[in-house]
Motif scaffolding. Sequence first.
Motif, short mmCIF file in Angstrom:
data_model
loop_
_atom_site.label_atom_id
_atom_site.label_comp_id
_atom_site.label_asym_id
_atom_site.label_seq_id
_atom_site.Cartn_x
_atom_site.Cartn_y
_atom_site.Cartn_z
N ALA A 20 0.83 -1.20 0.00
CA ALA A 20 0.00 0.00 0.00
C ALA A 20 0.87 1.26 0.00
N ALA A 21 1.86 1.30 0.90
CA ALA A 21 2.66 2.51 1.07
C ALA A 21 3.61 2.73 -0.10
N GLY A 22 4.32 1.67 -0.51
CA GLY A 22 5.33 1.82 -1.55
C GLY A 22 4.74 2.28 -2.87
N ILE A 41 11.65 -2.02 -4.86
CA ILE A 41 12.16 -3.36 -4.55
C ILE A 41 11.01 -4.13 -3.89
N GLU A 42 10.50 -5.13 -4.58
CA GLU A 42 9.29 -5.82 -4.11
C GLU A 42 9.31 -7.25 -4.63
N PRO A 43 9.36 -8.25 -3.75
CA PRO A 43 9.47 -9.63 -4.24
C PRO A 43 8.17 -10.26 -4.72
N TYR A 49 -5.17 -6.17 -1.45
CA TYR A 49 -5.97 -5.20 -0.71
C TYR A 49 -6.37 -5.90 0.58
N GLN A 50 -5.52 -5.80 1.59
CA GLN A 50 -5.72 -6.56 2.83
C GLN A 50 -7.00 -6.15 3.59
N PRO A 51 -7.40 -4.86 3.56
CA PRO A 51 -8.64 -4.52 4.27
C PRO A 51 -9.85 -5.32 3.77
N ARG A 84 14.08 -9.16 -2.88
CA ARG A 84 13.86 -8.92 -1.45
C ARG A 84 15.03 -8.08 -0.93
N ALA A 85 14.75 -6.98 -0.26
CA ALA A 85 15.83 -6.22 0.38
C ALA A 85 16.31 -7.00 1.59
N GLN A 86 17.61 -6.98 1.85
CA GLN A 86 18.13 -7.81 2.94
C GLN A 86 18.79 -7.01 4.05
N GLN A 173 -11.91 -8.45 15.99
CA GLN A 173 -13.31 -8.50 16.44
C GLN A 173 -14.30 -8.30 15.29
N LYS A 174 -13.85 -7.71 14.16
CA LYS A 174 -14.77 -7.53 13.03
C LYS A 174 -15.34 -8.87 12.59
N ILE A 175 -14.47 -9.89 12.52
CA ILE A 175 -14.94 -11.19 12.02
C ILE A 175 -15.81 -11.90 13.06
N GLY A 298 3.83 3.55 6.72
CA GLY A 298 3.11 2.28 6.72
C GLY A 298 3.36 1.50 8.02
N ASP A 299 3.11 0.21 7.95
CA ASP A 299 3.12 -0.63 9.16
C ASP A 299 4.51 -0.73 9.81
N VAL A 300 5.57 -0.41 9.08
CA VAL A 300 6.93 -0.67 9.59
C VAL A 300 7.44 0.40 10.55
N THR A 308 -2.74 1.10 9.65
CA THR A 308 -3.86 0.89 8.72
C THR A 308 -3.52 1.48 7.35
N ALA A 309 -4.26 1.01 6.34
CA ALA A 309 -4.13 1.60 5.00
C ALA A 309 -4.63 3.04 5.03
N ALA A 310 -5.57 3.32 5.92
CA ALA A 310 -6.08 4.69 6.05
C ALA A 310 -4.96 5.63 6.51
N ALA A 311 -4.10 5.13 7.40
CA ALA A 311 -2.94 5.93 7.83
C ALA A 311 -2.01 6.16 6.64
N LEU A 380 -19.49 2.48 2.49
CA LEU A 380 -18.12 3.03 2.37
C LEU A 380 -17.13 1.86 2.37
N LYS A 381 -17.29 0.97 3.35
CA LYS A 381 -16.35 -0.15 3.50
C LYS A 381 -16.37 -1.08 2.27
N LYS A 382 -17.59 -1.37 1.80
CA LYS A 382 -17.73 -2.37 0.74
C LYS A 382 -17.44 -1.79 -0.66
C1 LIG Z 1 -7.22 -8.79 7.90
C2 LIG Z 1 -6.79 -7.34 7.72
C3 LIG Z 1 -7.75 -6.35 7.75
C4 LIG Z 1 -7.37 -5.02 7.59
N1 LIG Z 1 -8.36 -4.08 7.59
C5 LIG Z 1 -8.04 -2.78 7.36
C6 LIG Z 1 -9.05 -1.79 7.27
O1 LIG Z 1 -10.25 -2.08 7.38
N2 LIG Z 1 -8.70 -0.51 7.05
C7 LIG Z 1 -7.38 -0.15 6.91
O2 LIG Z 1 -7.12 1.03 6.69
N3 LIG Z 1 -6.38 -1.07 7.01
C8 LIG Z 1 -6.68 -2.37 7.23
N4 LIG Z 1 -5.67 -3.32 7.28
C9 LIG Z 1 -4.26 -2.89 7.38
C10 LIG Z 1 -3.61 -2.53 6.05
O3 LIG Z 1 -3.77 -3.56 5.11
C11 LIG Z 1 -2.13 -2.25 6.28
O4 LIG Z 1 -2.00 -1.32 7.32
C12 LIG Z 1 -1.46 -1.70 5.03
O5 LIG Z 1 -1.49 -2.66 4.01
C13 LIG Z 1 -0.02 -1.28 5.33
O6 LIG Z 1 0.66 -0.94 4.17
P1 LIG Z 1 2.25 -1.21 4.03
O7 LIG Z 1 2.62 -0.79 2.67
O8 LIG Z 1 2.95 -0.66 5.20
O9 LIG Z 1 2.37 -2.80 4.16
P2 LIG Z 1 1.86 -3.90 3.09
O10 LIG Z 1 0.66 -3.39 2.36
O11 LIG Z 1 1.72 -5.16 3.88
O12 LIG Z 1 3.04 -4.01 2.06
C14 LIG Z 1 4.34 -4.39 2.40
C15 LIG Z 1 5.05 -4.85 1.13
O13 LIG Z 1 6.44 -5.01 1.40
C16 LIG Z 1 6.89 -6.18 0.75
N5 LIG Z 1 8.10 -6.67 1.44
C17 LIG Z 1 8.16 -7.42 2.57
N6 LIG Z 1 9.44 -7.70 2.85
C18 LIG Z 1 10.20 -7.10 1.90
C19 LIG Z 1 11.61 -7.04 1.67
N7 LIG Z 1 12.50 -7.66 2.47
N8 LIG Z 1 12.04 -6.34 0.59
C20 LIG Z 1 11.17 -5.71 -0.23
N9 LIG Z 1 9.82 -5.75 -0.05
C21 LIG Z 1 9.36 -6.44 1.01
C22 LIG Z 1 5.71 -7.14 0.83
O14 LIG Z 1 5.78 -8.14 -0.17
C23 LIG Z 1 4.53 -6.19 0.63
O15 LIG Z 1 4.17 -6.08 -0.74
C24 LIG Z 1 -6.01 -4.67 7.41
C25 LIG Z 1 -5.05 -5.69 7.37
C26 LIG Z 1 -5.42 -7.01 7.52
C27 LIG Z 1 -4.38 -8.10 7.45
#
Ligand SMILES: Cc1cc2nc3c(=O)[nH]c(=O)nc-3n(C[C@H](O)[C@H](O)[C@H](O)COP(=O)(O)OP(=O)(O)OC[C@H]3O[C@@H](n4cnc5c(N)ncnc54)[C@H](O)[C@@H]3O)c2cc1C
Length: 420
Positions: A20-22, A41-43, A49-51, A84-86, A173-175, A298-300, A308-311, A380-382
């Motif tokens: 999402a972020a990249g 760099i993406e393997p 779309y995890q949400p 994959r970045a190492q 808890q959503k599920i 993003g999540d890292v 969240t993807a919203a963030a 909105l969600k769907k």
């Molecule tokens: C079940 C579930 C429900 C969710 N519901 C919601 C929701 O309702 N609303 C919402 O806003 N968010 C939701 N999220 C969270 C949202 O999906 C994440 O916060 C978002 O995807 C984060 O984006 P990101 O780019 O940081 O990580 P990701 O989208 O996970 O992307 C990370 C990428 O990095 C790649 N990567 C990993 N390791 C390496 C490496 N060594 N080198 C290079 N690339 C690498 C991966 O392959 C991946 O493509 C949900 C997540 C889950 C699992």
Amino acid sequence: MTQESTSQRHFQVAIVGGGAAGIAVAARLLKKRPNLSVGIIEPSGHHYYQPGWTLVGGGIFSANETRREQRRCIPVGAQWLRERAQSFEPEHNRLRLAGGGRVGYDMLVVCPGLQLDWHRVEGLEEALGTGGVTSNYRFDLAPYTWECIQAYRGGPALFTQPAMPIKCAGAPQKILYLAADYWRQAGVEADLRFCVQGGAMFGIPLFAEALEQVARGYGAAIDYGNDLVAVDPGRKVASFARADGERVERPYELLHVVPPQSAPEFIKASPLAGAAGWVDVDRQTLQHTRFANIFALGDVTGTPNAKTAAAVRQQAPVVVANLLGAMAGKALRARYDGYGACPLTTARGRVMLAEFAYDGVVTPSFPGDPTRERRSYWYLKKLVFPSLYWDVMLQGYVVRWPRHRPLGTAAAARPAAGAR
Ligand SMILES: Cc1cc2nc3c(=O)[nH]c(=O)nc-3n(C[C@H](O)[C@H](O)[C@H](O)COP(=O)(O)OP(=O)(O)OC[C@H]3O[C@@H](n4cnc5c(N)ncnc54)[C@H](O)[C@@H]3O)c2cc1C
């Protein structure tokens, strides 16, 4: 878009992670500076779309609706290194790839998401996908969640939530609610239990209280301070470590697990990590605290927002503006306020939309009581959010509407267990 094999390369902007972020950052950068050399760099050959996985588990989406080929997501003008970045060598402005190559950069954006630590729950990896043990946190397992929900005829149905931080703190808890609603409609008497490692349903007390009422309304027992530590699929028993040090065993018919989560190992081991292993960036500018030409989102990141993807939608334009500012030797002007959102599916057709920023400030986009479950938010969600993701955020556009407005901290004094 071109796909490159591993070799020594240099980019003005290298991006680690094409999730999402990249992709959002790459697309926006190239909208602003079409001639910039950008390497992603993406393997993975697919983008997810995890949400949408909550809705797959709830039988509303098919899994394939949440997946696209990565090559269709890489923006025109970016180079895709399917690698994959190492490791990172920030003092030399370069990083190493798992395949042995190196990538040099002027600016680096780090966004490889987080790591799902399935192995930290004994017996879980072997148990997943059979015998009623499932998780919406894996693309291949979310459809099995729906199979399990449909097949359930009674007996203990356990839903677990690990220690924070996790991505989408509301997903555990959503599920539970989607399953409970389905069983209620189908006339199946369910024995529901939500087992939470923390001490509240959500990190923002206003929503935590409302969600506890939703869970109780379905007749679900809530076990706070219960952390899933082992699964024995032979006996169909889940073991929990309790806050008081006791270990408790619970039989299950259906077990929906959300695994413990942490920063990816290669991030933890890198000079970019802070004390807890996440990338150490300024919480407003998203610039690394020690390396001025590195940004993360993003999540890292170790920033105290909901993962969240919203963030990401709010962070991506901030990173792009500040990265371009830094390249031009200007002051960093863009600020991220910690916005995150969690559309909590409280039933099929109803959503409570939790929106908040740093320090527990509730920031609803729409007027009225933010804890009210609404049918309009379900749409909105769907319908709206998937399109906002694929057609707006991943294309590098920024939505100015709706604008979230701070409502105040709304009694944010309790210890966080949902959003962090
Ligand atoms: C079940 C579930 C429900 C969710 N519901 C919601 C929701 O309702 N609303 C919402 O806003 N968010 C939701 N999220 C969270 C949202 O999906 C994440 O916060 C978002 O995807 C984060 O984006 P990101 O780019 O940081 O990580 P990701 O989208 O996970 O992307 C990370 C990428 O990095 C790649 N990567 C990993 N390791 C390496 C490496 N060594 N080198 C290079 N690339 C690498 C991966 O392959 C991946 O493509 C949900 C997540 C889950 C699992």
